[in-house]
Design an enzyme around this catalytic site. Structure first.
Site, short mmCIF file in Angstrom:
data_model
loop_
_atom_site.label_atom_id
_atom_site.label_comp_id
_atom_site.label_asym_id
_atom_site.label_seq_id
_atom_site.Cartn_x
_atom_site.Cartn_y
_atom_site.Cartn_z
N CYS A 111 1.22 -1.75 -0.16
CA CYS A 111 -0.39 0.32 -0.19
C CYS A 111 0.92 1.46 -0.61
O CYS A 111 0.25 2.62 -0.32
CB CYS A 111 -0.53 0.08 0.77
SG CYS A 111 -1.92 -1.14 1.23
N HIS A 247 -3.48 7.06 2.82
CA HIS A 247 -3.47 6.19 2.02
C HIS A 247 -5.40 5.54 2.25
O HIS A 247 -5.60 6.07 3.62
CB HIS A 247 -2.56 4.65 2.70
CG HIS A 247 -3.13 3.28 2.47
ND1 HIS A 247 -3.52 2.66 0.82
CD2 HIS A 247 -3.56 2.41 2.75
CE1 HIS A 247 -3.88 2.03 1.25
NE2 HIS A 247 -3.68 1.47 2.24
N ASN A 277 -9.80 -0.28 -0.28
CA ASN A 277 -8.32 -0.09 0.20
C ASN A 277 -8.65 -0.54 -1.43
O ASN A 277 -8.51 -1.90 -1.98
CB ASN A 277 -8.05 -0.94 1.01
CG ASN A 277 -6.88 -1.09 1.19
OD1 ASN A 277 -5.75 -0.61 0.30
ND2 ASN A 277 -6.27 -1.46 2.18
O1 UT7 Z 1 -3.49 -1.45 3.83
C1 UT7 Z 1 -2.41 -1.49 4.54
C2 UT7 Z 1 -3.20 -1.41 5.80
N1 UT7 Z 1 -4.50 -2.15 5.80
C3 UT7 Z 1 -4.73 -1.80 7.06
O2 UT7 Z 1 -4.41 -1.21 7.40
C4 UT7 Z 1 -6.72 -2.54 8.22
C5 UT7 Z 1 -6.20 -2.33 9.43
N2 UT7 Z 1 -7.53 -2.11 10.37
C6 UT7 Z 1 -8.55 -2.46 9.70
O3 UT7 Z 1 -8.84 -2.14 8.89
C7 UT7 Z 1 -9.74 -3.48 11.23
O4 UT7 Z 1 -8.12 -3.78 12.14
C8 UT7 Z 1 -10.46 -4.09 10.44
C9 UT7 Z 1 -11.56 -3.63 9.54
C10 UT7 Z 1 -9.86 -5.47 9.60
C11 UT7 Z 1 -11.83 -4.72 11.16
O5 UT7 Z 1 -12.18 -3.85 11.93
P1 UT7 Z 1 -12.00 -4.00 13.53
O6 UT7 Z 1 -12.40 -3.02 14.03
O7 UT7 Z 1 -10.27 -3.87 14.56
O8 UT7 Z 1 -12.78 -5.61 13.50
P2 UT7 Z 1 -11.99 -6.61 14.53
O9 UT7 Z 1 -10.99 -7.58 14.29
O10 UT7 Z 1 -11.25 -6.45 16.15
O11 UT7 Z 1 -13.72 -7.60 15.08
C12 UT7 Z 1 -14.38 -7.03 15.94
C13 UT7 Z 1 -15.69 -7.97 15.07
C14 UT7 Z 1 -15.19 -9.34 15.72
O12 UT7 Z 1 -16.14 -10.51 15.97
P3 UT7 Z 1 -16.24 -10.55 17.38
O13 UT7 Z 1 -15.84 -11.68 17.78
O14 UT7 Z 1 -16.08 -9.44 18.61
O15 UT7 Z 1 -17.54 -11.50 18.24
C15 UT7 Z 1 -15.05 -10.05 14.03
O16 UT7 Z 1 -15.38 -11.10 14.07
O17 UT7 Z 1 -16.13 -8.21 14.48
C16 UT7 Z 1 -16.34 -9.10 13.81
N3 UT7 Z 1 -15.76 -8.90 12.11
C17 UT7 Z 1 -16.96 -8.35 11.26
N4 UT7 Z 1 -18.54 -8.53 11.45
C18 UT7 Z 1 -19.11 -8.61 10.08
C19 UT7 Z 1 -14.44 -9.31 10.84
N5 UT7 Z 1 -15.20 -8.81 10.11
C20 UT7 Z 1 -16.75 -8.35 10.27
C21 UT7 Z 1 -17.55 -8.24 8.89
N6 UT7 Z 1 -18.78 -7.54 9.02
N7 UT7 Z 1 -17.14 -8.08 7.51
#
Ligand code: UT7
Length: 356
Positions: A111, A247, A277
């Site tokens: 990225c 980004h 992204n």
């Molecule tokens: O471009 C390169 C760099 N990339 C980035 O910078 C991306 C960095 N990371 C992120 O943007 C975020 O961490 C994500 C968008 C990937 C995830 O968001 P988050 O707020 O960090 O969520 P999480 O991974 O902590 O998950 C929270 C909850 C989980 O459920 P439980 O365990 O709390 O029940 C996940 O299973 O959200 C759930 N979850 C979803 N729910 C509905 C994860 N993905 C989804 C989804 N839809 N697509």
């Protein structure tokens, strides 16, 4: 003083739109989660390859600069989703646009790739090794989408953006840049099954793996700190920044980075809702839209910041020149396609299955 100014800009996004509602039919997710946790409403899915998207963006950038392809002496294409390992997508672009006088190579810094390539182009021009460089960021990340992994499949999309950088006596250009990498944490964000390692029978389906929350924290820290350092290097105060073009990985990362810098959100460019992204393509697409929307005035101080797989990070301060309108325009466009995003993603579903 020999500087390198951006004299042309252009983008190419494919027509097929994958909405959050479409994703609800492919994996266990919903529009509310995607919108509030990422800021993404839709992304584009490409019916062509990275070199095709790049060639169209390149022709728009060349027209905006008032140049023809034969004026170029170097093409740098930032991508981690090239059509093939060999030849490079950059040489394919060279052939497609007829840039017969240009050397061409790909740059892979995930990225952060566009800012890595922009910095290399700037230094080549300042050192006298090149006069006119085409810098492209382009990706077809849809190829790697795995709908059984809901935490990554909702994030990524396809597209390309390009700029022309030209040697100039005008003041401005890249006032400062900073590039960094940390290969020890590479496994936290990677595309498995995409290279030669660990896949002797060539049967592992490729897919994007990411430790989201860890990557999120590192992205905010790295983009914020690199921006602060690059502003100090350029001798600019925060209130002299006209626009931050970060980004576009997650709107919450963008907001947190702006807060870390104490930068007014009105001076931050955000278009993640429309494209998701697109990795190395987010910054040149955003820059093109910022110019087109009149968000960049002559002499504007622009800060760019990126973070991505590797890990890699980059920040740069760029002072725009006097011209903010294109010299000419190009009619270049992709071959037409009526395929829907869901139709284009059928091979992904055949390979991995659905997540619901
Ligand atoms: O471009 C390169 C760099 N990339 C980035 O910078 C991306 C960095 N990371 C992120 O943007 C975020 O961490 C994500 C968008 C990937 C995830 O968001 P988050 O707020 O960090 O969520 P999480 O991974 O902590 O998950 C929270 C909850 C989980 O459920 P439980 O365990 O709390 O029940 C996940 O299973 O959200 C759930 N979850 C979803 N729910 C509905 C994860 N993905 C989804 C989804 N839809 N697509």
């Amino acid at each position: 003083m020999r500087n390198a100014m951006i004299t042309g800009w252009g983008k190419c996004v494919p027509p097929a739109v994958l909405s959050n509602a479409d994703l609800e039919t492919l994996t266990d997710t919903n529009d509310e989660w995607i919108t509030t946790r990422t800021g993404i409403k839709e992304r584009r899915i490409s019916h062509v390859e990275v070199s095709d998207l790049s060639a169209v963006a390149a022709q728009h950038a060349l027209a905006a600069a008032g140049l023809t392809a034969t004026d170029l002496d170097l093409i740098l294409l930032a991508t981690c989703t090239a059509d093939r390992a060999v030849p490079s997508a950059a040489t394919m672009v060279q052939a497609k646009i007829g840039a017969t006088n240009a050397a061409a190579m790909d740059v892979n810094a995930a990225c952060s790739g566009f800012l890595f390539a922009l910095s290399v182009a700037d230094q080549m021009i300042r050192a006298g090794g090149a006069q006119r460089v085409l810098v492209i960021g382009a990706e077809k990340l849809s190829f790697f989408l795995d709908f059984t992994n809901r935490s990554t499949c909702v994030l990524f999309g396809d597209g390309a953006g390009a700029v022309v950088l030209e040697a100039s006596d005008e003041s401005g250009g890249l006032l400062a840049f900073e590039l960094g990498s940390d290969g020890t944490a590479g496994d936290l964000l990677c595309i498995t099954g995409s290279g030669t390692e660990g896949n002797p029978m060539r049967t592992l389906p490729p897919g994007i793996l990411m430790e989201g929350p860890d990557v999120f924290r590192r992205a905010v820290t790295a983009m914020g700190d690199a921006s602060t350092r690059v502003l100090a290097k350029a001798g600019l105060a925060l209130d002299e920044v006209d626009l931050l073009i970060p980004h576009q990985a997650n709107v919450r990362i963008i907001d947190a980075t702006a807060r870390r810098l104490s930068l007014d959100p009105a001076r931050v460019f955000v278009n993640i809702a429309s494209y998701g992204n697109t990795s190395a393509a987010t910054i040149p697409i955003a820059l093109t839209e910022a110019v087109e929307e009149g968000r960049i005035r002559p002499g504007a101080n622009i800060v760019f910041a990126a973070f991505g797989g590797g890990f890699t990070w980059a920040a740069a301060v760029f002072r725009w020149g006097s011209r903010t309108t294109p010299i000419t325009t190009s009619a270049a466009q992709l071959p037409p396609s009526t395929a829907t995003a869901l139709e284009l993603l059928a091979p992904n579903i055949a390979l991995h299955g659905k997540g619901i």
